[in-house]
Design an enzyme around this catalytic site. Structure first.
Site, PDB file in Angstrom:
ATOM      1  N   ASN A  12      -8.216 -20.880 -37.924  1.00 32.65           N
ATOM      2  CA  ASN A  12      -8.702 -19.421 -36.891  1.00 32.65           C
ATOM      3  C   ASN A  12     -10.514 -18.881 -37.167  1.00 32.65           C
ATOM      4  O   ASN A  12     -10.727 -18.586 -38.571  1.00 32.65           O
ATOM      5  CB  ASN A  12      -7.849 -18.102 -37.043  1.00 32.65           C
ATOM      6  CG  ASN A  12      -6.788 -18.172 -36.202  1.00 32.65           C
ATOM      7  OD1 ASN A  12      -6.954 -18.745 -34.892  1.00 32.65           O
ATOM      8  ND2 ASN A  12      -5.972 -17.951 -36.872  1.00 32.65           N
ATOM      9  N   TYR A  83     -16.182  -4.137 -37.683  1.00 32.56           N
ATOM     10  CA  TYR A  83     -15.766  -6.039 -38.957  1.00 32.56           C
ATOM     11  C   TYR A  83     -15.138  -5.374 -39.518  1.00 32.56           C
ATOM     12  O   TYR A  83     -14.453  -6.379 -39.930  1.00 32.56           O
ATOM     13  CB  TYR A  83     -17.160  -6.351 -39.069  1.00 32.56           C
ATOM     14  CG  TYR A  83     -17.266  -7.835 -38.965  1.00 32.56           C
ATOM     15  CD1 TYR A  83     -16.824  -8.660 -38.249  1.00 32.56           C
ATOM     16  CD2 TYR A  83     -17.780  -7.612 -40.508  1.00 32.56           C
ATOM     17  CE1 TYR A  83     -16.708  -9.921 -38.808  1.00 32.56           C
ATOM     18  CE2 TYR A  83     -17.938  -9.308 -40.800  1.00 32.56           C
ATOM     19  CZ  TYR A  83     -17.365 -10.680 -40.036  1.00 32.56           C
ATOM     20  OH  TYR A  83     -16.660 -11.529 -40.585  1.00 32.56           O
ATOM     21  N   LYS A  87     -10.958  -7.046 -40.117  1.00 30.83           N
ATOM     22  CA  LYS A  87     -11.410  -8.227 -41.300  1.00 30.83           C
ATOM     23  C   LYS A  87      -9.998  -8.054 -42.393  1.00 30.83           C
ATOM     24  O   LYS A  87      -9.411  -8.690 -43.117  1.00 30.83           O
ATOM     25  CB  LYS A  87     -12.157  -8.821 -41.459  1.00 30.83           C
ATOM     26  CG  LYS A  87     -13.088  -9.380 -41.198  1.00 30.83           C
ATOM     27  CD  LYS A  87     -12.835 -11.152 -40.471  1.00 30.83           C
ATOM     28  CE  LYS A  87     -13.799 -11.146 -39.516  1.00 30.83           C
ATOM     29  NZ  LYS A  87     -12.910 -13.240 -39.170  1.00 30.83           N
ATOM     30  N   THR A 118     -26.098 -18.753 -41.579  1.00 23.40           N
ATOM     31  CA  THR A 118     -26.096 -19.499 -40.521  1.00 23.40           C
ATOM     32  C   THR A 118     -26.567 -18.962 -39.033  1.00 23.40           C
ATOM     33  O   THR A 118     -27.567 -18.301 -39.344  1.00 23.40           O
ATOM     34  CB  THR A 118     -24.223 -19.571 -39.420  1.00 23.40           C
ATOM     35  OG1 THR A 118     -24.276 -17.591 -39.250  1.00 23.40           O
ATOM     36  CG2 THR A 118     -23.758 -19.406 -40.931  1.00 23.40           C
TER      37      THR A 118
END
Length: 177
Positions: A12, A83, A87, A118
């Protein structure tokens, strides 16, 4: 097992936060934004894991599930509170899944990446430039204070940990984040 075959390994890796998706002080985040972050990061992980675990149990051969949490789920980071909460939930959910599904031979773990370089985080070096202008001492000062290794993490380093957790070398590891 159906038309696509069996399910043995699940990673995932979907998730995120950003402009319009909870990246702001908590007082400035709308309920809709907060819910979207929870849905993408936590509910999505649960739904994929649940669906795949049902198939694994039906197959009777067990399997591996690796969820993506975050260092922000361990520490709680300002400006990405939704977030961080999502998480943290992924890490806790991973532990519950590991305990509930171990008897069926399903090992469930989570990876908690750091700040990964990224295109999502740092397109065109924008993250570095923002930190250079927003942080006293610039990006290098932030990096020295926040990341002991002294550089952003690479995506292949996260992938290597996921591959390890899916390998026979991790045949007794479950419930870890």
């Amino acid at each position: 097992t159906g038309e696509l075959g069996s399910v043995e390994l699940v990673a995932n890796v979907a998730g995120g936060s950003g402009a319009g998706m909870g990246a702001a002080p908590l007082l400035a985040v709308s309920k809709a934004e907060f819910q979207r972050v929870i849905d993408v990061n936590l509910v999505g992980t649960w739904l994929v894991s649940k669906t795949c675990a049902e198939v694994m149990i039906e197959q009777g051969s067990g399997g591996r599930i690796v969820n993506t949490s975050s260092q922000a789920g361990k520490l709680g980071w300002p400006m990405i509170g939704a977030y961080s909460a999502a998480k943290a939930g992924v890490s806790s959910l991973t532990q519950v899944m590991a305990k509930e599904w171990a008897a069926s031979g399903i090992l469930v773990n989570a990876v908690c990446p750091g700040t990964v370089d990224t295109d999502l985080l740092n397109p065109g070096n924008q993250f570095v430039e923002v930190m250079d202008s927003a942080e006293p001492g610039g990006f290098d000062a932030w990096l020295g204070r926040e990341i002991p290794v002294g550089r952003l993490q690479r995506a292949d380093e996260v992938a290597s940990v996921i591959a390890f957790l899916m390998s026979d070398d991790a045949s007794y590891v479950t419930g870890e984040a």
